[in-house]
Design an enzyme around this catalytic site. Structure first.
Site, PDB file in Angstrom:
ATOM      1  N   LYS A  78      19.470  21.137  -1.403  1.00  0.00           N
ATOM      2  CA  LYS A  78      20.610  21.141  -0.496  1.00  0.00           C
ATOM      3  C   LYS A  78      20.669  22.516   0.159  1.00  0.00           C
ATOM      4  O   LYS A  78      21.293  23.439  -0.366  1.00  0.00           O
ATOM      5  CB  LYS A  78      21.888  20.821  -1.272  1.00  0.00           C
ATOM      6  CG  LYS A  78      22.913  20.045  -0.451  1.00  0.00           C
ATOM      7  CD  LYS A  78      24.013  19.479  -1.320  1.00  0.00           C
ATOM      8  CE  LYS A  78      25.158  18.937  -0.497  1.00  0.00           C
ATOM      9  NZ  LYS A  78      24.837  17.697   0.229  1.00  0.00           N
TER      10      LYS A  78
HETATM   11  C1  LIG Z   1      24.913  16.326   0.088  1.00  0.00           C
HETATM   12  C2  LIG Z   1      23.973  15.344   0.690  1.00  0.00           C
HETATM   13  C3  LIG Z   1      24.002  13.975   0.352  1.00  0.00           C
HETATM   14  C4  LIG Z   1      25.061  13.368  -0.517  1.00  0.00           C
HETATM   15  O1  LIG Z   1      25.122  13.916  -1.803  1.00  0.00           O
HETATM   16  P1  LIG Z   1      26.427  13.699  -2.681  1.00  0.00           P
HETATM   17  O2  LIG Z   1      26.132  14.428  -3.944  1.00  0.00           O
HETATM   18  O3  LIG Z   1      26.607  12.256  -2.864  1.00  0.00           O
HETATM   19  O4  LIG Z   1      27.544  14.308  -1.898  1.00  0.00           O
HETATM   20  C5  LIG Z   1      23.039  13.160   0.907  1.00  0.00           C
HETATM   21  N1  LIG Z   1      22.100  13.631   1.754  1.00  0.00           N
HETATM   22  C6  LIG Z   1      22.050  14.932   2.106  1.00  0.00           C
HETATM   23  C7  LIG Z   1      20.994  15.383   3.037  1.00  0.00           C
HETATM   24  C8  LIG Z   1      22.977  15.826   1.584  1.00  0.00           C
HETATM   25  O5  LIG Z   1      22.921  17.106   1.942  1.00  0.00           O
END
Ligand SMILES: *Cc1c(COP(=O)(O)O)cnc(C)c1O
Length: 366
Positions: free
Chosen positions: A205
């Site tokens: 992330k």
């Molecule tokens: C944060 C994110 C998600 C969703 O993750 P959660 O933990 O469910 O909030 C999905 N795809 C991407 C690219 C993300 O950055």
């Protein structure tokens, strides 16, 4: 490498918080990510010293030298999580340990130091406690928490930085999409741009992934769509995910399918929770690749009944229409599907402390 020299946070109330009446007005209908609370958490890291100066205090600016590494080489990661208002007035986080672990995985991929899980948890819990009055109580609203880490060493050499700042800020949020909680979105199939390639940073992330997705999102907006769906970078055929949300498909036999985590997809905590909740309901969930052409064929034949996107920010969002240079189809009747609505309700009820919590996902903060 990660010798922790300090493991407790110092806590300091903001001497000049937003007055209660003003806060109440701001909490009425906060736009996503525009209203911020009174406090923030910060922890510094220095190579050879470890984590230090952990504190929660008044929210303020971060003084930044123009040669700070993050500004040049984007060594940055983040998390997104929410604190929910409970029926008895308390507040709880949802699976914060999963965010802490994912933050460590993202750090590893970006050659950054891993923040110990207990420091991550303390920082978000103490921030939520100090900003407890900022957790909205309206349906679909919550306090969104944004932990992030940046390279703060002042140097232009290309190498992992020797200094970092970890920080958590918070903002009260309502529904993510303008149309309201259950309105279906139209998504654009990006066949020009990809989001992540094998060996890249797709499962971390990091802000860089988002920077690379913005032009595709702009194309989607120009085409009258709400979001982009990305295809795999190798064959340009397999559905991966939306810019910031994972995707699920619901078939006529009541089974669900979602793309597998093969390194190019962000392992969403909402995705993982929905897989578990669906299986708890006795539903079959497959983590298998699904192609864009098959999606169109199945939507047209009726074998595919529903599709939805999911993530912390947008929770569960039905996908009504799909458009692209080579695709154009409607899913079901173009609105929110039955199973989509049911799964969303199950998740939201649990997160707000109104349903049993068999997996102990709620982390009560106060
Ligand atoms: C944060 C994110 C998600 C969703 O993750 P959660 O933990 O469910 O909030 C999905 N795809 C991407 C690219 C993300 O950055």
């Amino acid at each position: 490498m990660n010798n922790v020299v300090e493991s407790t946070l110092s806590i300091e109330q903001n001497p000049n918080p937003v007055p209660a009446a003003e806060r109440a007005r701001l909490l009425e209908s906060p736009a996503f990510g525009r209203v911020f609370t009174d406090h923030m958490a910060t922890i510094r890291y220095t190579e050879g010293k470890g984590w230090h100066d952990a504190k929660v205090g008044a929210r303020g600016v971060i003084p930044t030298d123009p040669a700070t590494q993050v500004l040049h080489y984007a060594q940055e990661i983040f998390e997104g999580m929410k604190a929910y208002r409970l029926p008895d007035g308390g507040g709880a986080l949802f699976r914060p340990d999963a965010n802490a672990r994912r933050f460590q995985n993202s750090a590893k991929r970006l050659a950054m130091p891993a923040l110990p899980e207990d420091l991550f948890l303390q920082s978000v819990r103490e921030l939520v406690k100090l900003d407890r009055e900022w957790i909205p109580s309206g349906e679909g609203s919550a306090l969104y928490l944004r932990p992030f880490m940046i390279a703060t060493e002042v140097a232009l050499g290309v190498k992992p930085a020797a200094e970092y700042l970890y920080c958590v800020i918070a903002c009260p949020v309502g529904a993510y999409f303008k149309g309201g909680a259950s309105a279906a979105v139209t998504i654009w199939v990006s066949d020009t741009y990809t989001r992540a390639a094998p060996g890249g940073t797709g499962d971390a992330k990091c802000g860089g992934n988002y920077a690379a997705s913005l032009l595709a999102q702009a194309e989607a907006t120009r085409e009258g769509c709400d979001q982009v769906v990305f295809l795999d970078a190798v064959e340009r055929r397999w559905i991966e995910e939306l810019g910031g949300m994972n995707v699920f498909f619901v078939f006529e036999d009541g089974s669900l399918q979602t793309p597998p985590l093969t390194g190019t997809i962000l392992p969403g905590i909402t995705r993982d929770s929905l897989i578990t909740l669906a299986r708890d309901m006795g539903l079959t969930v497959r983590e298998e690749p699904y192609s864009i052409d098959q999606w169109q064929a199945d939507a047209q034949s009726g074998r595919l009944r529903e599709a939805f996107a999911c993530g912390t920010a947008a929770v569960v969002t039905p996908i009504g229409k799909v458009k692209g240079h080579k695709h154009n189809f409607t899913i079901g009747d173009g609105g929110a599907g039955v199973l989509t609505t049911k799964l969303k309700a199950a998740l939201v009820e649990l997160q707000n402390g109104r349903a049993p919590d068999p997996h102990s996902w709620l982390d009560r903060v106060f």
